[in-house]
Design an enzyme around this catalytic site. Sequence first.
Site: not given
Length: 220
Positions: A10, A35, A37, A39, A68, A70, A139, A144-147, A177, A179
């Site tokens: 991503s 990938h 993202d 948003m 992806h 969103m 998911m 909404g967020f990475g990490g 997708d 973690g």
Amino acid sequence: MASSVRIAPSILSADFARLGEEVRAIDEAGCDWVHIDVMDGHFVPNITIGPMVVKALRPHTTKPMDVHLMISPVDTYLDAFAAAGADILTVHPEAGPHIHRTVQHIKSLGKLAGVVLNPGTPAKMLDYLIDDIDLVLVMSVNPGFGGQSFITSQLRKIEAIRKMIDKSGRDIRLQVDGGIDFETAPQAIAAGADVLVAGTATFKGGPSAYADNIRRLRGG
Ligand code: DX5
Ligand code: ZN
């Protein structure tokens, strides 16, 4: 268990000031898909990338661009992302209003269609879509967020969807997708996933680490 695992970094975790170079670096490091993202600050609480950026990145890789979405509404933007060079367009049923129509729209554009399930969305959402789609994305964090940390209850959902796909006899990728790291990747693969999205775990350590990170995520 799935036979060959694809890795889709991503780019949310890439250096946004050097996105083209970052995409070339993960391509050369052996990723399978890129990938992206998207948003909108409305469907999810963050704003990232639009079709212009996808178009700008297109010349930097020949690998499939896995987009992806969103965003809500989503239908009005499908043509723009297809024209920008996306290969796979993945949509959330909650983006509404008519997921089956949205899937048909993506197929009419000649693109692969993916449906993505949030952690609270049940696998049965796919019952009347499975014959029309090319990819299911589970998911393992809220979008909404990475990490964020991997939500382990999603492993059971991956197992259930793996059975559903095998029963269908269709060629459908099962992607996970959120973690994904060296610890959770083998768990997701054992549950039946065959495409792993990884942002933080791919980009950690900078470009010299990408090839090793991708190899380890794949289980090599
Ligand atoms: C979250 C995105 C993910 C995210 C994954 O909404 O869909 O693709 O970037 O990031 P990591 O791998 O850091 O959890
Ligand atoms: Zn994503």
